[in-house]
Design a protein around this motif. Structure first.
Motif, PDB file in Angstrom:
ATOM      1  N   LYS A  41     -32.259 -26.650  24.088  1.00 21.97           N
ATOM      2  CA  LYS A  41     -31.800 -26.275  22.748  1.00 21.97           C
ATOM      3  C   LYS A  41     -32.974 -25.893  21.850  1.00 21.97           C
ATOM      4  O   LYS A  41     -32.863 -24.985  21.026  1.00 21.97           O
ATOM      5  CB  LYS A  41     -31.017 -27.425  22.111  1.00 21.97           C
ATOM      6  N   LEU A  44     -35.057 -22.674  24.182  1.00 22.17           N
ATOM      7  CA  LEU A  44     -34.257 -21.566  24.696  1.00 22.17           C
ATOM      8  C   LEU A  44     -34.944 -20.841  25.865  1.00 22.17           C
ATOM      9  O   LEU A  44     -35.338 -19.675  25.756  1.00 22.17           O
ATOM     10  CB  LEU A  44     -33.913 -20.578  23.578  1.00 22.17           C
ATOM     11  N   THR A  69     -22.657 -25.405  24.441  1.00 23.12           N
ATOM     12  CA  THR A  69     -23.457 -25.178  23.240  1.00 23.12           C
ATOM     13  C   THR A  69     -23.731 -23.684  23.097  1.00 23.12           C
ATOM     14  O   THR A  69     -24.303 -23.079  24.007  1.00 23.12           O
ATOM     15  CB  THR A  69     -24.793 -25.958  23.343  1.00 23.12           C
ATOM     16  N   PRO A  70     -23.325 -23.080  21.990  1.00 19.38           N
ATOM     17  CA  PRO A  70     -23.479 -21.625  21.846  1.00 19.38           C
ATOM     18  C   PRO A  70     -24.886 -21.097  22.130  1.00 19.38           C
ATOM     19  O   PRO A  70     -25.023 -20.078  22.808  1.00 19.38           O
ATOM     20  CB  PRO A  70     -23.063 -21.366  20.387  1.00 19.38           C
ATOM     21  N   ASP A  71     -25.915 -21.759  21.639  1.00 19.82           N
ATOM     22  CA  ASP A  71     -27.279 -21.258  21.822  1.00 19.82           C
ATOM     23  C   ASP A  71     -27.746 -21.288  23.272  1.00 19.82           C
ATOM     24  O   ASP A  71     -28.649 -20.542  23.648  1.00 19.82           O
ATOM     25  CB  ASP A  71     -28.275 -22.053  20.969  1.00 19.82           C
ATOM     26  N   THR A  72     -27.178 -22.170  24.093  1.00 20.75           N
ATOM     27  CA  THR A  72     -27.639 -22.310  25.477  1.00 20.75           C
ATOM     28  C   THR A  72     -26.587 -21.918  26.513  1.00 20.75           C
ATOM     29  O   THR A  72     -26.839 -22.009  27.709  1.00 20.75           O
ATOM     30  CB  THR A  72     -28.096 -23.760  25.755  1.00 20.75           C
ATOM     31  N   SER A  73     -25.443 -21.461  26.057  1.00 15.43           N
ATOM     32  CA  SER A  73     -24.344 -21.179  26.988  1.00 15.43           C
ATOM     33  C   SER A  73     -24.660 -20.077  27.994  1.00 15.43           C
ATOM     34  O   SER A  73     -24.101 -20.055  29.085  1.00 15.43           O
ATOM     35  CB  SER A  73     -23.066 -20.845  26.228  1.00 15.43           C
TER      36      SER A  73
END
Length: 125
Positions: A41, A44, A69-73
């Motif tokens: 997270k 990235l 999680t949107p940032d790591t999807s």
């Protein structure tokens, strides 16, 4: 290309880090699944080499959290495990891993997987 190694065994972390850095990859390491989630997270990475059997939080649990999680999807995740059975592969893929490699690591095969999932701008490092 930034790679996060999530691996609880220090010798495996050191070997993978040393060999990947020699090939020009930027490497960070996490010692368990919870640390891997936090580091992913924060930094990235382009790809995560995710040991499946780790303390605190398994690689399966960590992968599921990263996928939610949107940032790591969309971060590419390659499962690393000593369990070569088809059921282990299926479990990893169902959790959200993009690929699967067995231990002991075949380094040439691992590099091929990394290159397969590398962002176009980072191929052939």
């Amino acid at each position: 290309m930034r790679i996060l190694i999530a691996e609880d065994h220090p010798d495996n972390r050191e070997m993978l880090t040393r060999r990947l850095e020699r090939r020009g990859y930027e490497v960070r390491c996490a010692e368990n699944g919870a640390e891997a989630v936090d580091m992913a997270k924060e930094s990235l990475p382009d790809l995560i080499l995710m040991d499946i059997s780790m303390p605190v939080m398994s690689g399966i649990e960590a992968t599921k959290m990263l996928r939610q999680t949107p940032d790591t999807s969309a971060v590419k995740i390659v499962a690393l495990t000593a369990h070569a059975m088809e059921s282990a592969r299926r479990e990893c893929m169902e959790a959200g891993c993009d690929d699967f490699a067995t231990k002991p690591v075949d380094f040439a095969g691992l590099i091929a997987l990394i290159e397969k999932h590398a962002p176009v701008a980072n191929r052939n490092v």
